[in-house]
Scaffold this motif. Structure first.
Motif, PDB file in Angstrom:
ATOM      1  N   VAL A   1       0.857  -1.187   0.000  1.00  0.00           N
ATOM      2  CA  VAL A   1       0.000   0.000   0.000  1.00  0.00           C
ATOM      3  C   VAL A   1       0.892   1.235   0.000  1.00  0.00           C
ATOM      4  CG1 VAL A   1      -1.786   1.303   1.214  1.00  0.00           C
ATOM      5  CG2 VAL A   1      -1.810  -1.199   1.282  1.00  0.00           C
ATOM      6  N   LEU A   2       0.625   2.137  -0.940  1.00  0.00           N
ATOM      7  CA  LEU A   2       1.319   3.418  -1.012  1.00  0.00           C
ATOM      8  C   LEU A   2       0.287   4.533  -0.933  1.00  0.00           C
ATOM      9  CD1 LEU A   2       3.598   2.634  -4.093  1.00  0.00           C
ATOM     10  CD2 LEU A   2       4.248   2.439  -1.702  1.00  0.00           C
ATOM     11  N   TRP A   3       0.754   5.741  -0.625  1.00  0.00           N
ATOM     12  CA  TRP A   3      -0.133   6.907  -0.617  1.00  0.00           C
ATOM     13  C   TRP A   3       0.476   7.971  -1.525  1.00  0.00           C
ATOM     14  CZ3 TRP A   3      -4.825   6.719   1.608  1.00  0.00           C
ATOM     15  CH2 TRP A   3      -5.062   5.662   2.503  1.00  0.00           C
ATOM     16  N   SER A   4      -0.340   8.571  -2.366  1.00  0.00           N
ATOM     17  CA  SER A   4       0.151   9.584  -3.291  1.00  0.00           C
ATOM     18  C   SER A   4       0.751  10.752  -2.514  1.00  0.00           C
ATOM     19  CB  SER A   4      -0.975  10.071  -4.196  1.00  0.00           C
ATOM     20  OG  SER A   4      -2.035  10.629  -3.449  1.00  0.00           O
ATOM     21  N   LYS A   5       1.786  11.334  -3.090  1.00  0.00           N
ATOM     22  CA  LYS A   5       2.513  12.421  -2.437  1.00  0.00           C
ATOM     23  C   LYS A   5       2.641  13.612  -3.388  1.00  0.00           C
ATOM     24  CE  LYS A   5       5.287   9.287   0.439  1.00  0.00           C
ATOM     25  NZ  LYS A   5       6.668   8.850   0.787  1.00  0.00           N
ATOM     26  N   GLY A   6       2.572  14.798  -2.825  1.00  0.00           N
ATOM     27  CA  GLY A   6       2.675  16.005  -3.630  1.00  0.00           C
ATOM     28  C   GLY A   6       4.060  16.188  -4.222  1.00  0.00           C
ATOM     29  N   THR A   7       4.103  16.672  -5.460  1.00  0.00           N
ATOM     30  CA  THR A   7       5.365  16.992  -6.123  1.00  0.00           C
ATOM     31  C   THR A   7       5.099  18.065  -7.165  1.00  0.00           C
ATOM     32  OG1 THR A   7       7.305  16.044  -7.232  1.00  0.00           O
ATOM     33  CG2 THR A   7       5.152  15.238  -7.937  1.00  0.00           C
ATOM     34  N   VAL A   8       6.139  18.576  -7.778  1.00  0.00           N
ATOM     35  CA  VAL A   8       6.025  19.617  -8.798  1.00  0.00           C
ATOM     36  C   VAL A   8       6.756  19.154 -10.041  1.00  0.00           C
ATOM     37  CG1 VAL A   8       6.515  22.011  -9.401  1.00  0.00           C
ATOM     38  CG2 VAL A   8       5.889  21.431  -7.049  1.00  0.00           C
ATOM     39  N   GLU A   9       6.098  19.249 -11.196  1.00  0.00           N
ATOM     40  CA  GLU A   9       6.695  18.842 -12.464  1.00  0.00           C
ATOM     41  C   GLU A   9       6.463  19.925 -13.518  1.00  0.00           C
ATOM     42  OE1 GLU A   9       8.625  16.461 -13.175  1.00  0.00           O
ATOM     43  OE2 GLU A   9       8.428  15.049 -11.516  1.00  0.00           O
ATOM     44  N   GLY A  10       7.059  19.718 -14.704  1.00  0.00           N
ATOM     45  CA  GLY A  10       6.880  20.664 -15.801  1.00  0.00           C
ATOM     46  C   GLY A  10       7.393  22.046 -15.434  1.00  0.00           C
ATOM     47  N   ALA A  11       6.596  23.063 -15.765  1.00  0.00           N
ATOM     48  CA  ALA A  11       6.973  24.447 -15.483  1.00  0.00           C
ATOM     49  C   ALA A  11       6.427  24.919 -14.142  1.00  0.00           C
ATOM     50  CB  ALA A  11       6.481  25.356 -16.601  1.00  0.00           C
ATOM     51  N   GLY A  12       6.054  23.987 -13.290  1.00  0.00           N
ATOM     52  CA  GLY A  12       5.533  24.340 -11.979  1.00  0.00           C
ATOM     53  C   GLY A  12       4.171  23.764 -11.691  1.00  0.00           C
ATOM     54  N   VAL A  13       3.849  22.639 -12.312  1.00  0.00           N
ATOM     55  CA  VAL A  13       2.557  21.991 -12.083  1.00  0.00           C
ATOM     56  C   VAL A  13       2.605  21.216 -10.763  1.00  0.00           C
ATOM     57  CG1 VAL A  13       0.889  20.315 -12.950  1.00  0.00           C
ATOM     58  CG2 VAL A  13       2.115  21.797 -14.554  1.00  0.00           C
ATOM     59  N   LYS A  14       1.677  21.554  -9.881  1.00  0.00           N
ATOM     60  CA  LYS A  14       1.572  20.844  -8.609  1.00  0.00           C
ATOM     61  C   LYS A  14       0.642  19.648  -8.791  1.00  0.00           C
ATOM     62  CE  LYS A  14       2.271  25.045  -5.890  1.00  0.00           C
ATOM     63  NZ  LYS A  14       1.684  25.972  -4.885  1.00  0.00           N
ATOM     64  N   LEU A  15       1.136  18.483  -8.462  1.00  0.00           N
ATOM     65  CA  LEU A  15       0.342  17.269  -8.636  1.00  0.00           C
ATOM     66  C   LEU A  15       0.666  16.280  -7.526  1.00  0.00           C
ATOM     67  CD1 LEU A  15       2.629  15.153  -9.902  1.00  0.00           C
ATOM     68  CD2 LEU A  15       2.153  16.436 -11.979  1.00  0.00           C
ATOM     69  N   LYS A  16      -0.042  15.164  -7.525  1.00  0.00           N
ATOM     70  CA  LYS A  16       0.240  14.085  -6.591  1.00  0.00           C
ATOM     71  C   LYS A  16       0.754  12.882  -7.368  1.00  0.00           C
ATOM     72  CE  LYS A  16      -2.978  15.303  -2.904  1.00  0.00           C
ATOM     73  NZ  LYS A  16      -4.118  14.835  -2.073  1.00  0.00           N
ATOM     74  N   ARG A  17       1.853  12.322  -6.912  1.00  0.00           N
ATOM     75  CA  ARG A  17       2.424  11.137  -7.561  1.00  0.00           C
ATOM     76  C   ARG A  17       2.021   9.898  -6.779  1.00  0.00           C
ATOM     77  NH1 ARG A  17       7.699  12.259 -10.189  1.00  0.00           N
ATOM     78  NH2 ARG A  17       6.105  12.983 -11.660  1.00  0.00           N
ATOM     79  N   ALA A  18       1.293   9.024  -7.457  1.00  0.00           N
ATOM     80  CA  ALA A  18       0.845   7.788  -6.816  1.00  0.00           C
ATOM     81  C   ALA A  18       1.999   6.797  -6.685  1.00  0.00           C
ATOM     82  CB  ALA A  18      -0.312   7.180  -7.599  1.00  0.00           C
ATOM     83  N   PHE A  19       2.751   6.637  -7.778  1.00  0.00           N
ATOM     84  CA  PHE A  19       3.984   5.846  -7.742  1.00  0.00           C
ATOM     85  C   PHE A  19       4.877   6.324  -8.861  1.00  0.00           C
ATOM     86  CE2 PHE A  19       0.969   3.246 -10.211  1.00  0.00           C
ATOM     87  CZ  PHE A  19       1.675   3.010 -11.389  1.00  0.00           C
ATOM     88  N   GLY A  20       6.169   6.003  -8.757  1.00  0.00           N
ATOM     89  CA  GLY A  20       7.117   6.510  -9.746  1.00  0.00           C
ATOM     90  C   GLY A  20       8.423   5.757  -9.717  1.00  0.00           C
ATOM     91  N   PHE A  21       9.526   6.489  -9.841  1.00  0.00           N
ATOM     92  CA  PHE A  21      10.850   5.914 -10.044  1.00  0.00           C
ATOM     93  C   PHE A  21      11.207   4.865  -8.992  1.00  0.00           C
ATOM     94  CE2 PHE A  21      15.428   5.887  -9.320  1.00  0.00           C
ATOM     95  CZ  PHE A  21      15.922   5.666 -10.599  1.00  0.00           C
ATOM     96  N   HIS A  22      10.945   5.153  -7.730  1.00  0.00           N
ATOM     97  CA  HIS A  22      11.394   4.256  -6.662  1.00  0.00           C
ATOM     98  C   HIS A  22      10.581   2.965  -6.591  1.00  0.00           C
ATOM     99  CE1 HIS A  22      14.209   7.226  -5.224  1.00  0.00           C
ATOM    100  NE2 HIS A  22      13.246   8.125  -5.225  1.00  0.00           N
ATOM    101  N   GLU A  23       9.414   2.958  -7.219  1.00  0.00           N
ATOM    102  CA  GLU A  23       8.559   1.763  -7.182  1.00  0.00           C
ATOM    103  C   GLU A  23       8.575   0.965  -8.480  1.00  0.00           C
ATOM    104  OE1 GLU A  23       7.781   4.624  -4.318  1.00  0.00           O
ATOM    105  OE2 GLU A  23       7.115   4.959  -6.367  1.00  0.00           O
ATOM    106  N   LYS A  24       9.444   1.338  -9.430  1.00  0.00           N
ATOM    107  CA  LYS A  24       9.377   0.755 -10.770  1.00  0.00           C
ATOM    108  C   LYS A  24       9.513  -0.775 -10.821  1.00  0.00           C
ATOM    109  CE  LYS A  24      14.259   1.813 -11.860  1.00  0.00           C
ATOM    110  NZ  LYS A  24      14.582   2.368 -10.544  1.00  0.00           N
ATOM    111  N   PRO A  25      10.321  -1.424  -9.981  1.00  0.00           N
ATOM    112  CA  PRO A  25      10.372  -2.887 -10.128  1.00  0.00           C
ATOM    113  C   PRO A  25       9.041  -3.558  -9.813  1.00  0.00           C
ATOM    114  CG  PRO A  25      12.228  -2.061  -8.845  1.00  0.00           C
ATOM    115  CD  PRO A  25      11.245  -0.945  -8.946  1.00  0.00           C
ATOM    116  N   GLN A  26       8.360  -3.071  -8.771  1.00  0.00           N
ATOM    117  CA  GLN A  26       7.130  -3.721  -8.338  1.00  0.00           C
ATOM    118  C   GLN A  26       5.979  -3.543  -9.329  1.00  0.00           C
ATOM    119  OE1 GLN A  26       9.126  -1.572  -6.534  1.00  0.00           O
ATOM    120  NE2 GLN A  26       8.441  -1.576  -4.390  1.00  0.00           N
TER     121      GLN A  26
END
Length: 308
Positions: free
Chosen positions: A10-35
């Motif tokens: 179980v993971l929980w989405s976390k706030g991050t900023v991408e692009g030119a300053g878009v605030k979003l929540k990342r559900a999963f990403g780089f650190h979870e790629k194997p699973q």
């Protein structure tokens, strides 16, 4: 009787900023790629504050992946270096295969009230297809089956099969499922899944019990990952659930309804070399991609070769 999938993590989405300053929540990403193989990343960009997303995602490259944009509210204007232009509107899906390389931009806009709701999923391409020609599947909302069940449950079927009906997306590389599921209170639904495929759910509203098994978690993972988790827990907005292998999953609502995205696909079981918007299999391939981008030789095909 099918083999019930259980919750592996179980993971929980976390706030991050991408692009030119878009605030979003990342559900999963780089650190979870194997699973999550073949899935790489899931971003949730729901917001009612235009200042948090209006600067968008200016020109940037992709190679070796597919990006799936699913929009609920608002719109996203997109364009690329091969001359393609278009708008993803509410209810639409764009399934883009970057293949050997594409440079594009995505500029989100809210609706009349300033509300934007959408998600972007990155799907890895197998090594044999990473240098294929770029391609688009532009799926408008009227092309997506919307299934209604007698118990009040509703499913938007982007990819995969439900009750003998198949979604419009075709992707032979990962054999994907992508469902948008709404369940009313006091409802149970058992969804069949393909053995060996990676399956996850992402909760975007309400809450539900996301497994049937008496022992909610995989025994191999529970002591390490779930020391603070209680059995038979209802999960709510922002929860990502990754499942063990099996042939079905059972979802149950209580007093509240729930809405969630279900994703599934065939894993590649290949090494991943990933930096920013480019995902290859080796560091050498990754370095070569960025060198070509800097030298202006990144694009391998002409505009006429891109197909939808």
């Amino acid at each position: 009787m099918g083999v019930e999938r259980r919750i592996r993590e179980v993971l929980w989405s976390k706030g991050t900023v991408e692009g030119a300053g878009v605030k979003l929540k990342r559900a999963f990403g780089f650190h979870e790629k194997p699973q999550f193989d073949p899935f790489l990343l899931l971003d949730d960009f729901r917001s009612d504050d235009p200042s948090s997303f209006e600067k968008g995602f200016p020109w940037h490259p992709h190679r070796g992946i597919e990006t799936v944009t699913y929009l609920l509210t608002g719109s996203v204007e997109h364009g690329d270096s091969l001359g393609n232009r278009g708008v993803i509107n509410a209810g639409d899906v764009q399934w883009m295969s970057a293949g050997s390389g594409i440079i594009h931009q995505e500029m989100p806009k809210g609706d009349g009230t300033g509300l934007l709701e959408g998600f972007q999923l990155w799907v890895n391409l197998p090594a044999s297809k990473k240098m294929s020609d770029p391609a688009y599947q532009s799926i408008t909302r009227d092309m997506i089956p919307e299934l209604s069940f007698t118990n009040g449950m509703e499913v938007r079927l982007v990819a995969g099969d439900v009750s003998g009906i198949r979604g419009p997306v075709r992707d032979p590389y990962t054999d994907p499922e992508l469902l948008d599921i709404r369940m009313p209170p006091h409802t149970t639904y058992t969804h069949p899944t393909k053995r060996g495929h990676t399956v996850f759910t992402y909760v975007i509203g309400g809450e539900a019990l996301f497994t049937k098994d008496q022992h909610e978690f995989s025994c191999d993972e529970e002591s390490e990952n779930f020391t603070n988790a209680s059995r038979h827990r209802n999960y709510h907005d922002g929860a990502v659930l990754l499942y063990t292998d099996g042939s079905q999953i059972t979802f149950t609502t209580g007093e509240s309804p729930v809405r969630f995205i279900l994703g599934a696909g065939k894993p590649h079981h290949e090494p991943v070399a990933w930096y920013g918007p480019i995902v290859m299999n080796t560091r050498k391939e990754l370095d070569e991609a960025f060198r070509e981008y800097q030298e202006g030789t990144f694009i391998k095909v002409g505009a006429g070769d891109v197909h939808g």
